[in-house]
Design a protein around this motif. Structure first.
Motif, PDB file in Angstrom:
ATOM      1  N   ARG A  92      13.192  -1.076  35.675  1.00  0.00           N
ATOM      2  CA  ARG A  92      13.320  -0.977  36.786  1.00  0.00           C
ATOM      3  C   ARG A  92      14.437  -0.732  37.823  1.00  0.00           C
ATOM      4  O   ARG A  92      15.794  -1.444  37.233  1.00  0.00           O
ATOM      5  CB  ARG A  92      12.391  -2.904  36.907  1.00  0.00           C
ATOM      6  CG  ARG A  92      11.109  -3.001  36.056  1.00  0.00           C
ATOM      7  CD  ARG A  92      10.636  -4.088  36.931  1.00  0.00           C
ATOM      8  NE  ARG A  92       9.063  -4.139  35.793  1.00  0.00           N
ATOM      9  CZ  ARG A  92       7.910  -3.803  36.788  1.00  0.00           C
ATOM     10  NH1 ARG A  92       8.259  -3.151  37.442  1.00  0.00           N
ATOM     11  NH2 ARG A  92       6.855  -3.774  35.923  1.00  0.00           N
ATOM     12  N   THR A  93      14.134  -0.173  39.237  1.00  0.00           N
ATOM     13  CA  THR A  93      15.449  -0.181  39.334  1.00  0.00           C
ATOM     14  C   THR A  93      15.980  -1.294  40.403  1.00  0.00           C
ATOM     15  O   THR A  93      17.412  -0.987  40.302  1.00  0.00           O
ATOM     16  CB  THR A  93      15.088   1.105  40.551  1.00  0.00           C
ATOM     17  OG1 THR A  93      14.094   1.993  40.532  1.00  0.00           O
ATOM     18  CG2 THR A  93      15.881   1.482  41.575  1.00  0.00           C
ATOM     19  N   GLU A  94      15.244  -2.529  40.575  1.00  0.00           N
ATOM     20  CA  GLU A  94      15.716  -3.087  41.366  1.00  0.00           C
ATOM     21  C   GLU A  94      16.905  -3.960  40.145  1.00  0.00           C
ATOM     22  O   GLU A  94      17.821  -4.732  40.432  1.00  0.00           O
ATOM     23  CB  GLU A  94      14.636  -4.395  41.443  1.00  0.00           C
ATOM     24  CG  GLU A  94      13.310  -4.598  40.779  1.00  0.00           C
ATOM     25  CD  GLU A  94      12.489  -5.836  40.722  1.00  0.00           C
ATOM     26  OE1 GLU A  94      11.355  -6.308  39.708  1.00  0.00           O
ATOM     27  OE2 GLU A  94      12.421  -5.342  41.861  1.00  0.00           O
TER      28      GLU A  94
ATOM     29  N   ASP B  25      16.764   7.851  38.773  1.00  0.00           N
ATOM     30  CA  ASP B  25      15.341   8.044  40.096  1.00  0.00           C
ATOM     31  C   ASP B  25      14.651   8.282  38.967  1.00  0.00           C
ATOM     32  O   ASP B  25      14.781   9.500  39.420  1.00  0.00           O
ATOM     33  CB  ASP B  25      15.802   7.997  40.984  1.00  0.00           C
ATOM     34  CG  ASP B  25      16.182   6.800  41.616  1.00  0.00           C
ATOM     35  OD1 ASP B  25      16.863   7.193  42.457  1.00  0.00           O
ATOM     36  OD2 ASP B  25      16.810   5.536  40.953  1.00  0.00           O
TER      37      ASP B  25
ATOM     38  N   ASP C  40      11.525   9.925  40.557  1.00  0.00           N
ATOM     39  CA  ASP C  40      10.375   9.773  41.888  1.00  0.00           C
ATOM     40  C   ASP C  40       9.457  10.746  42.166  1.00  0.00           C
ATOM     41  O   ASP C  40       9.635  11.436  42.766  1.00  0.00           O
ATOM     42  CB  ASP C  40      12.030   9.958  42.937  1.00  0.00           C
ATOM     43  CG  ASP C  40      12.674  11.425  42.733  1.00  0.00           C
ATOM     44  OD1 ASP C  40      12.523  11.460  42.038  1.00  0.00           O
ATOM     45  OD2 ASP C  40      13.655  11.734  43.922  1.00  0.00           O
TER      46      ASP C  40
ATOM     47  N   GLU D  69      -1.874   3.487  44.085  1.00  0.00           N
ATOM     48  CA  GLU D  69      -0.148   4.572  43.960  1.00  0.00           C
ATOM     49  C   GLU D  69       0.067   5.511  45.357  1.00  0.00           C
ATOM     50  O   GLU D  69       1.066   5.158  45.897  1.00  0.00           O
ATOM     51  CB  GLU D  69      -0.147   5.652  43.587  1.00  0.00           C
ATOM     52  CG  GLU D  69      -0.621   5.188  41.279  1.00  0.00           C
ATOM     53  CD  GLU D  69      -0.552   5.745  40.363  1.00  0.00           C
ATOM     54  OE1 GLU D  69      -0.784   7.109  40.654  1.00  0.00           O
ATOM     55  OE2 GLU D  69      -0.116   6.055  39.460  1.00  0.00           O
TER      56      GLU D  69
ATOM     57  N   GLU E 213       1.175   2.747  47.476  1.00  0.00           N
ATOM     58  CA  GLU E 213       2.415   2.191  47.795  1.00  0.00           C
ATOM     59  C   GLU E 213       3.638   3.258  47.681  1.00  0.00           C
ATOM     60  O   GLU E 213       4.506   2.530  47.295  1.00  0.00           O
ATOM     61  CB  GLU E 213       2.342   1.277  45.295  1.00  0.00           C
ATOM     62  CG  GLU E 213       1.635   0.677  45.332  1.00  0.00           C
ATOM     63  CD  GLU E 213       1.229   0.416  43.671  1.00  0.00           C
ATOM     64  OE1 GLU E 213       2.544   0.533  43.387  1.00  0.00           O
ATOM     65  OE2 GLU E 213       1.046  -0.141  43.206  1.00  0.00           O
TER      66      GLU E 213
ATOM     67  N   SER F  88      11.266   3.631  50.100  1.00  0.00           N
ATOM     68  CA  SER F  88      11.592   3.599  48.859  1.00  0.00           C
ATOM     69  C   SER F  88      12.353   4.074  47.891  1.00  0.00           C
ATOM     70  O   SER F  88      12.015   4.276  47.295  1.00  0.00           O
ATOM     71  CB  SER F  88      11.589   1.904  49.079  1.00  0.00           C
ATOM     72  OG  SER F  88      10.383   1.368  48.582  1.00  0.00           O
TER      73      SER F  88
ATOM     74  N   PRO G 227      12.757   4.217  44.254  1.00  0.00           N
ATOM     75  CA  PRO G 227      11.453   4.868  43.100  1.00  0.00           C
ATOM     76  C   PRO G 227      11.011   2.935  42.098  1.00  0.00           C
ATOM     77  O   PRO G 227      13.000   2.528  42.206  1.00  0.00           O
ATOM     78  CB  PRO G 227      11.685   5.532  42.723  1.00  0.00           C
ATOM     79  CG  PRO G 227      12.423   7.004  42.754  1.00  0.00           C
ATOM     80  CD  PRO G 227      12.951   6.032  44.264  1.00  0.00           C
ATOM     81  N   GLU G 228      10.613   2.924  42.282  1.00  0.00           N
ATOM     82  CA  GLU G 228       9.858   1.529  41.122  1.00  0.00           C
ATOM     83  C   GLU G 228      11.143   1.970  39.889  1.00  0.00           C
ATOM     84  O   GLU G 228      11.635   0.770  39.061  1.00  0.00           O
ATOM     85  CB  GLU G 228       8.727   1.223  40.876  1.00  0.00           C
ATOM     86  CG  GLU G 228       8.173   0.150  40.587  1.00  0.00           C
ATOM     87  CD  GLU G 228       6.941   0.202  40.239  1.00  0.00           C
ATOM     88  OE1 GLU G 228       7.264  -0.932  39.394  1.00  0.00           O
ATOM     89  OE2 GLU G 228       5.750   0.974  41.336  1.00  0.00           O
ATOM     90  N   PHE G 229      10.398   2.731  39.366  1.00  0.00           N
ATOM     91  CA  PHE G 229      11.698   2.796  37.904  1.00  0.00           C
ATOM     92  C   PHE G 229      12.951   3.937  37.916  1.00  0.00           C
ATOM     93  O   PHE G 229      12.744   5.049  38.301  1.00  0.00           O
ATOM     94  CB  PHE G 229      10.772   3.480  36.180  1.00  0.00           C
ATOM     95  CG  PHE G 229       9.277   2.291  36.421  1.00  0.00           C
ATOM     96  CD1 PHE G 229       9.963   0.473  35.564  1.00  0.00           C
ATOM     97  CD2 PHE G 229       8.319   2.343  37.443  1.00  0.00           C
ATOM     98  CE1 PHE G 229       8.406  -0.040  35.569  1.00  0.00           C
ATOM     99  CE2 PHE G 229       7.694   1.644  37.680  1.00  0.00           C
ATOM    100  CZ  PHE G 229       7.658   0.187  36.125  1.00  0.00           C
TER     101      PHE G 229
ATOM    102  N   LYS H 172       4.782   6.697  38.427  1.00  0.00           N
ATOM    103  CA  LYS H 172       6.367   6.423  38.281  1.00  0.00           C
ATOM    104  C   LYS H 172       7.015   6.620  36.984  1.00  0.00           C
ATOM    105  O   LYS H 172       8.636   5.666  37.212  1.00  0.00           O
ATOM    106  CB  LYS H 172       5.752   4.509  38.405  1.00  0.00           C
ATOM    107  CG  LYS H 172       5.004   4.742  39.707  1.00  0.00           C
ATOM    108  CD  LYS H 172       4.573   3.359  40.371  1.00  0.00           C
ATOM    109  CE  LYS H 172       3.370   3.319  39.227  1.00  0.00           C
ATOM    110  NZ  LYS H 172       3.341   1.736  40.067  1.00  0.00           N
TER     111      LYS H 172
END
Length: 738
Positions: free
Chosen positions: A595-597, A610, A612, A639, A642, A646, A648-650, A685
């Protein structure tokens, strides 16, 4: 496709939008006297169907009057037909230039768009079959959608970049036409299978011919017998999609330098390699796809070259087509054009004449005009069997006529290479960047025999001629495939197509429908991606087809011999020992799927990529969109909600675990591009990140892609803009990585 943000590798590629076109009409009635050749003075239309009814009308003589031809007469007939072929070929030299310099516009016609028909008689009338009849048994090419790639805006680009983009456009046309031909051939095979077991229409027609002959013998009188022959689809195969691609670029006025010029061509350096004669045509380097001598005609007698006597030669190709050629690299004895056997045995069969290209070279002697010299040499890398290398400018210093080896008059031209140019490349048994090793024992600076540790079917050695003492790549674990982190769960497998063995018909294959009702790959060279797309849907575990299906191209692992090598300023880099054609898969970018976070707080990791795909499809955050297709319908409403500007999530973290992709460097003029691919599931994603060849890549050229950094987009720990220099060396280098 994938943008590189802070600490993330990625790439934004130029979009290639699709535009459907249909350019077909009925075949005109023609008398076939000899095999059709390329003829720039004739405009030929394209058939709307791939099945043609040929009506053969011939005089049926009584048995007593039928004559048998001797071997001498048969040889004479072959020679007469060869003369007709030669006349058609020689018409190429009399056609106006494609640059529009002449007052009247004409188009060069490719053999593939004007198919020849092999028939038993000279008394032939070719009549187009009504569409309603042809549709029953054959695949109609006019029903298929022909995609015309959109030209890239070359304004403001360097000369080298213009050449690169022009060749990419040509390759895109070429692959689209290859796909069109493969689809047609596949349909023909399928139709033949369906017709097995029943008496074909051709068999019935043959029976009718036999009956007519019996009646003729009984009456012993001359009569006309009409024989209808259904020509098999294989008789009109389009074997040269590269020639069709030339026609497309001439029609769309995208030939880079349509006006012929004396001297070097901007953006093409000594040592540049062309992988077909067609590539030379579309960049304006040599305007003939067949003839060895390219020259300016009387159309150029006004304007910039008004003081010259025409015709004037501008380029020649040395490819061993004449038995009297003598090539000593810097000093060349070149045989003029005309009079040689077109069947390929290189023998001279008649006298040459001082006209056309021969006269153009003679005028170069009189006026001191240099010519570009290209050498063709055998190569398995090229689809046409040869690679052509530009070896620089030569001065034509002398000419004369003499009796050749076969006893016919030939014109000889002596050329000497101008001084002050880079060293020749084709006289050496080397590629332009060095010699390809044939074994591990020949590798200089070898520090590791296989960085994969045996995980890949083809070992990947590492070399280091920079460091002292030389060291191997360390501090990482080779990872052949993606490994999800503990807090990342992959989606369940998606449904697939019901195809058996291999996917053939894009209209019935569920996976092809996701790609815009067509397959994204062609079969040629083991599978090549036709163009960059938002996302490619491949067949997966839920499909009925097998591993040899063309729509599984990116899943087949490494297919080229790669080497990781040390550079003075860029660290480790990657190159191939093999030629790589445009659109060929290189490798997947592997690592730990996170996960990017979870990696935002990590500093000093330059191997984060990323994913994306969704942001690119929506054109968010300054990303350029690619070709639009049916895949966009796969984005669910949640999706769509979402997707934002920002991060990407992964992402893929290859800092300590990854494959060869982690060693591939950035370039402002890359030869690879990034493509998101889905096959096991349809969650964009979590799409796979693949690298494909954007160009025809010669052996030992470094492999690079655009990381996608925006200048001034990276901040240091102190909040200030961080700047890193770029050492890619591209003609359009931005001088900064970010």
């Amino acid at each position: 496709m994938v943008e590189k943000s802070l600490k993330c590798k990625g790439s934004i590629q130029t979009p290639i939008p699709n535009a459907a076109s249909s350019d077909s009409s009925s075949l005109k009635i023609t008398k076939c006297e000899a095999p059709m050749m390329m003829n720039t003075t004739t405009t030929t239309t394209t058939t709307t169907t791939t099945s043609t009814t040929v009506v053969v009308v011939k005089e049926e003589e009584p048995p007593s009057t039928i004559k048998r031809h001797s071997a001498r007469i048969k040889l004479k007939q072959i020679a007469e037909k060869e003369v007709l072929v030669r006349k058609r070929v020689e018409l190429l030299d009399h056609s106006p230039e494609v640059n529009g310099a002449s007052k009247k516009k004409r188009r060069r016609v490719s053999p593939s768009s004007s198919p020849s028909l092999s028939l038993p008689s000279d008394n032939v009338a070719v009549v187009s079959t009504p569409k309603s009849v042809a549709e029953k048994n054959t695949f109609n090419l006019s029903e298929s959608v022909v995609v015309v790639p959109t030209p890239v805006n070359l304004e403001g680009k360097s000369d080298h970049a213009k050449v690169r983009e022009t060749l990419r456009l040509f390759n895109s046309h070429y692959l689209h036409l290859v796909q069109e031909e493969e689809t047609r051939c596949a349909r023909v095979v399928e139709d033949k299978k369906k017709s097995k077991g029943s008496k074909s229409k051709k068999e019935k027609q043959c029976a009718r011919v036999v009956e007519n002959k019996k009646k003729s013998k009984a009456s012993k009188s001359k009569k006309k017998v009409v024989v209808e022959v259904e020509v098999e689809d294989t008789k009109i195969k389009a074997k040269r999609p590269d020639l069709k691609a030339i026609s497309k670029m001439i029609e769309t006025k995208t030939v880079l330098f349509p006006d012929k010029r004396i001297g070097n061509i901007p953006g093409i350096d000594v040592g540049h390699q062309f992988y077909s004669r067609a590539e030379m045509v579309v960049v304006g380097f040599h305007s003939h796809w067949l003839n060895g001598i390219d020259y300016m005609g009387q159309a150029y007698s006004k304007g910039e070259y008004s003081t010259y006597t025409f015709p004037i030669a501008v380029a020649i190709v040395l490819s061993g087509m004449y038995e009297d050629d003598l090539d000593n690299a810097d000093d060349v004895i070149y045989t003029g054009q005309g009079g040689h056997n077109l069947t390929g045995d290189k023998r001279q069969i008649k006298d040459q004449v001082l006209e056309r290209g021969n006269l153009a070279l003679k005028n170069c002697v009189d006026q001191g005009v240099p010519v570009r010299v290209v050498r063709g040499h055998e190569s398995r890398s090229s689809y046409c069997g040869k690679v052509y290398t530009y070896d620089g400018l030569y001065k034509v210093v002398q000419y004369w006529a003499e009796k050749g080896i076969s006893g016919f008059t030939v014109f000889k031209f002596r050329l000497k290479r101008l001084e002050g140019q880079p060293l020749l490349t084709t006289k050496q048994v080397q590629f332009s960047f060095g010699r390809v090793p044939q074994s591990l024992a020949e590798i200089q600076g070898l520090v590791c025999e296989d960085i994969t540790g045996g995980q890949e079917t083809i070992p990947i050695p590492a070399t280091n001629l920079v460091d002292e003492p030389p060291v191997a790549p360390t501090d990482y674990k080779y990872l052949k495939s993606i490994q999800p982190a503990n807090n990342v769960k992959l989606p369940s497998s998606a449904g697939g197509c019901d195809c058996v063995g291999r996917c053939v018909d894009p209209k019935t294959c569920a996976c092809a429908r996701l790609n815009g009702s067509d397959f994204p790959y062609v079969h040629r060279d083991g599978g090549r991606l036709i163009e960059a797309k938002d996302v490619v849907y491949e067949c997966g575990p839920g499909c009925g087809c097998g591993p040899e299906c063309v729509n599984r191209t990116s899943q087949k692992g490494l297919k080229y011999r790669f080497e990781v090598f040390r550079t003075p300023k860029k660290g480790w880099a990657v190159r191939s020992w093999d030629f790589i054609p445009s659109g060929a898969p290189i490798c997947e970018y592997t690592g730990i799927l996170r996960r990017t976070e979870d990696v935002d707080s990590v500093s000093g990791n330059d191997y984060i990529f990323d994913i994306d795909c969704l942001q690119t499809m929506k054109g968010l955050g300054g990303r350029e969109r690619r070709s639009r297709d049916a895949s966009e319908s796969e984005i669910t409403s949640s999706e769509k909600h979402e997707v934002s500007e920002s991060t990407p999530e992964f992402c893929i973290d290859a800092g300590f675990s990854g494959n060869i992709a982690r060693f591939i460097n950035h370039s402002c003029g890359p030869n690879l591009f990034v493509q998101c691919v889905l096959h096991a599931h349809h969650d964009m994603k979590l799409a796979r990140v693949m690298l494909f060849a954007a160009d025809n890549i010669p052996p030992l050229q470094e492999l690079t892609y655009d990381y996608g950094y925006a200048l001034d987009s990276v901040l240091g720990p102190d909040g200030k803009v961080k700047q890193v220099p770029c050492y890619c060396g591209a003609a359009d280098c931005k001088k900064r990585l970010y």
